[in-house]
Scaffold this active site. Structure first.
Site, PDB file in Angstrom:
ATOM      1  N   LYS A  49       2.482  -4.498  -6.063  1.00  0.00           N
ATOM      2  CA  LYS A  49       2.907  -5.899  -6.183  1.00  0.00           C
ATOM      3  C   LYS A  49       2.816  -6.404  -7.616  1.00  0.00           C
ATOM      4  CE  LYS A  49       2.977  -5.513  -1.733  1.00  0.00           C
ATOM      5  NZ  LYS A  49       4.210  -5.061  -1.047  1.00  0.00           N
ATOM      6  N   TYR A 263       1.129  -2.618  12.999  1.00  0.00           N
ATOM      7  CA  TYR A 263       0.783  -2.861  11.592  1.00  0.00           C
ATOM      8  C   TYR A 263      -0.733  -2.991  11.424  1.00  0.00           C
ATOM      9  CZ  TYR A 263       0.502  -5.164   7.059  1.00  0.00           C
ATOM     10  OH  TYR A 263       0.182  -5.478   5.764  1.00  0.00           O
ATOM     11  N   TYR A 289      -0.788   0.974   4.208  1.00  0.00           N
ATOM     12  CA  TYR A 289       0.491   1.372   3.615  1.00  0.00           C
ATOM     13  C   TYR A 289       0.489   2.827   3.152  1.00  0.00           C
ATOM     14  CZ  TYR A 289       2.103  -3.463   3.656  1.00  0.00           C
ATOM     15  OH  TYR A 289       2.507  -4.705   4.057  1.00  0.00           O
TER      16      TYR A 289
END
Length: 336
Positions: A49, A263, A289
């Site tokens: 990010k 998730y 992730y």
């Protein structure tokens, strides 16, 4: 692809290293595995990010914002990095955190990224799974505007055409590193969730006609939905940088076989991937992730998806800080 025409701040540690994973390659006996270390971007422990935030925070600055609002899951890597750059730039920061797993584990709710969010001075707002997080961000922004503030909303994962510029730039960076090494890359593999990383990579790689395919290992959505979401943002990003004609729907490939129960929920493959990568390459992945993405890569190698001698680059999107939110999964010691 001339990205200098877009507002950008420079705080990421770039270029990130491109390293061979020789031990893991030998262990699996398949292609030559490489890792692009975007866990080393420098901001708050690093992560993908940071690249996006260089463009997003520049846009916030250009628009005169004084407050940053974003959203993510409880152990959001994006939230951590946003809190960090907000602190550095002097912005108030509001993080809206959705408990998508429904966990009540104190470590999950207050350790890992959440602890770092608080250290960076962000204001945390907690929501249950299924909340319309975009609506909640807008409600908060409206309230702050009524108080005379100037909020800037960053979407979850920093995934819009502005944030995706960070990975269009990463595509150019990676291509240059491969050229310098004389490394012919057959595939890039990474975790795909909010879509900005994959969309930016594909927009950038097609703009420079690299010929390198990208496989996103989905951490949340089913294959068709993930691919359509990536394609939509890749189109927007490609148009933004002026290369829309180079992009094809066939460039978008996602694999959703490694999501598991949902998730942020652990899988056996993820646990194995985190431990194998740590014990053979001394690289820490995260449980949401990069751990699930590596689990997908390992399984696909075992299935023969890649040929011996091919070169596969795994993009490590960071997030090992979240391991501290899942301590019961790892490092179990036998007791006498």
């Amino acid at each position: 692809m001339h990205l200098a025409r877009f507002p950008r701040l420079r705080f990421a540690h770039l270029p990130t290293p491109l390293e061979p994973m020789e031990n893991l390659s030998r262990l699996l006996g398949g292609p030559n595995l490489w890792v692009k270390r975007d866990d080393c971007t420098g901001l708050a422990g690093g992560g993908n990010k940071t690249r996006k935030l260089e463009f997003l925070i520049a846009d916030a600055q250009a628009k005169g914002a004084d407050t940053i609002i974003t959203q993510g899951a409880v152990q959001s890597n994006h939230a951590r990095q946003t809190a960090a750059i907000s602190a550095r730039m002097g912005y108030d920061c509001h993080l809206l955190l959705e408990n998508r797993t429904g966990s009540e584990d104190p470590d999950f709710l207050s350790n890992g990224n959440v602890l770092l969010d608080e250290i960076f001075g962000a204001s945390l707002h907690d929501f249950p799974a299924g909340t319309d997080m975009n609506a909640e961000m807008q409600t908060l922004a409206d309230s702050l505007e009524d108080q005379g503030r100037k909020p800037y909303i960053i979407p979850g994962g920093g995934s819009n055409r502005i944030g995706a510029l960070g990975y269009a730039n990463a595509a150019y960076e990676l291509n240059g590193q491969c050229n310098d090494l004389g490394l012919k890359v057959d595939r890039i593999v990474h975790g795909t969730g909010s879509t900005g990383t994959q969309a930016g990579l594909i927009a950038g790689l097609t703009a420079i006609h690299s010929g390198i395919g990208v496989l996103g290992i989905s951490v949340r959505a089913p294959k068709q939905a993930q691919e359509e979401n990536v394609y939509r943002l890749a189109q927007e990003t490609a148009a933004y940088i002026g290369s829309a004609s180079a992009l094809s729907r066939h460039d978008i490939v996602a694999n959703s076989d490694y999501v598991g129960a949902g998730y942020g929920l652990p899988t056996d493959g993820m646990i194995e991937a985190v431990e194998l990568t740590a014990r053979h390459e001394s690289i820490l992945l995260d449980p949401v992730y990069s751990g699930k993405a590596m689990a997908g890569l390992i399984d696909l190698v075992r299935q023969g998806e890649f040929k011996a001698g091919e070169n596969v680059v795994f993009i490590h999107t960071g997030g090992s800080q979240a391991l501290f939110g899942y301590p019961s999964l790892f490092g179990k010691r036998e007791t006498d």
